[in-house]
Design a protein around this motif. Sequence first.
Motif, short mmCIF file in Angstrom:
data_model
loop_
_atom_site.label_atom_id
_atom_site.label_comp_id
_atom_site.label_asym_id
_atom_site.label_seq_id
_atom_site.Cartn_x
_atom_site.Cartn_y
_atom_site.Cartn_z
N HIS A 261 -14.91 6.28 5.39
CA HIS A 261 -14.88 4.90 4.92
C HIS A 261 -15.83 4.69 3.75
N ALA B 279 -12.54 1.03 1.85
CA ALA B 279 -11.36 1.88 1.69
C ALA B 279 -11.46 3.06 2.65
N GLN C 229 -1.91 1.05 4.60
CA GLN C 229 -2.85 -0.04 4.84
C GLN C 229 -4.28 0.49 5.04
N ASP D 66 -5.17 0.48 -3.23
CA ASP D 66 -4.56 -0.37 -2.21
C ASP D 66 -5.54 -1.43 -1.71
N LEU D 67 -6.79 -1.04 -1.51
CA LEU D 67 -7.81 -2.01 -1.11
C LEU D 67 -7.93 -3.11 -2.16
N ASN E 192 -15.55 -4.98 1.74
CA ASN E 192 -14.24 -4.39 1.47
C ASN E 192 -14.36 -2.87 1.50
N SER F 13 0.85 -1.20 0.00
CA SER F 13 0.00 0.00 0.00
C SER F 13 0.88 1.24 0.00
N TRP G 257 -7.16 -0.33 4.15
CA TRP G 257 -8.27 -1.27 3.97
C TRP G 257 -8.89 -1.61 5.32
N ARG G 258 -10.19 -1.82 5.28
CA ARG G 258 -10.93 -2.29 6.45
C ARG G 258 -11.88 -3.37 5.95
N ARG H 177 -8.38 3.23 -2.67
CA ARG H 177 -9.17 2.24 -3.42
C ARG H 177 -8.25 1.25 -4.14
N ALA I 119 -5.28 -5.59 -1.69
CA ALA I 119 -5.53 -6.44 -0.52
C ALA I 119 -6.59 -7.50 -0.84
#
Length: 197
Positions: free
Chosen positions: A155, A99, A59, A115-116, A97, A54, A61-62, A113, A119
């Motif tokens: 988010h 971002a 990082q 980077d998500l 998912n 990322s 992402w959640r 987005r 992941a």
Amino acid sequence: MTLVTDLTSRKAATEAPLIDPLAERWSPRAFDPEAVVESEQLRTILEAARWAPSANNSQPWRFIVARRGTAAFASLHGAMAGFNKEWADSAAVLIVNIAETVDAEGRPRPWARYDLGQAVAHLTVQAQHEGLHTHQMGGFDAQAIHEAFGLDERHEVVSITTIGALGDVDRLSDVLREREVAPRQRKPLADFVTVGE
């Protein structure tokens, strides 16, 4: 059009050799409604997402993880649109998912987005390696998910991943079954790759 009848192996006819989890990955809609993803297996799949690259190692992402049979799963299924609602209730797990597009100090994260996506790709390949299948979805009510899980404006709900074991294709409607058994197709590399000299 020739329809595929054996869905246990739909290995792609690639133009170059790929590792098996990539060549064998496809997006089924027929999931086994009795299959369970074990906790350690799920943890391994999420660990793969954790180690994705990322921007600045932010990082962003959640993930919201919901197992079939839980209130969270029912809430997510209720937020789905159209065909997705028809088949996704048979998956063992739904993963939202998310971002994080703005950091805790209010600074925009322009690559969140992207980077998500990396992941989720890692998660997907690991799930395939674990003998499971995934299907990514974009048809859902993001606002309903925001409200159900108390997400704030930082988010963005980008997609939902279904995870599970292959099920009986004959349980699908005729329209979905036709999509399920259709041959896998991709554009040739030459259609979208430019090699600079």
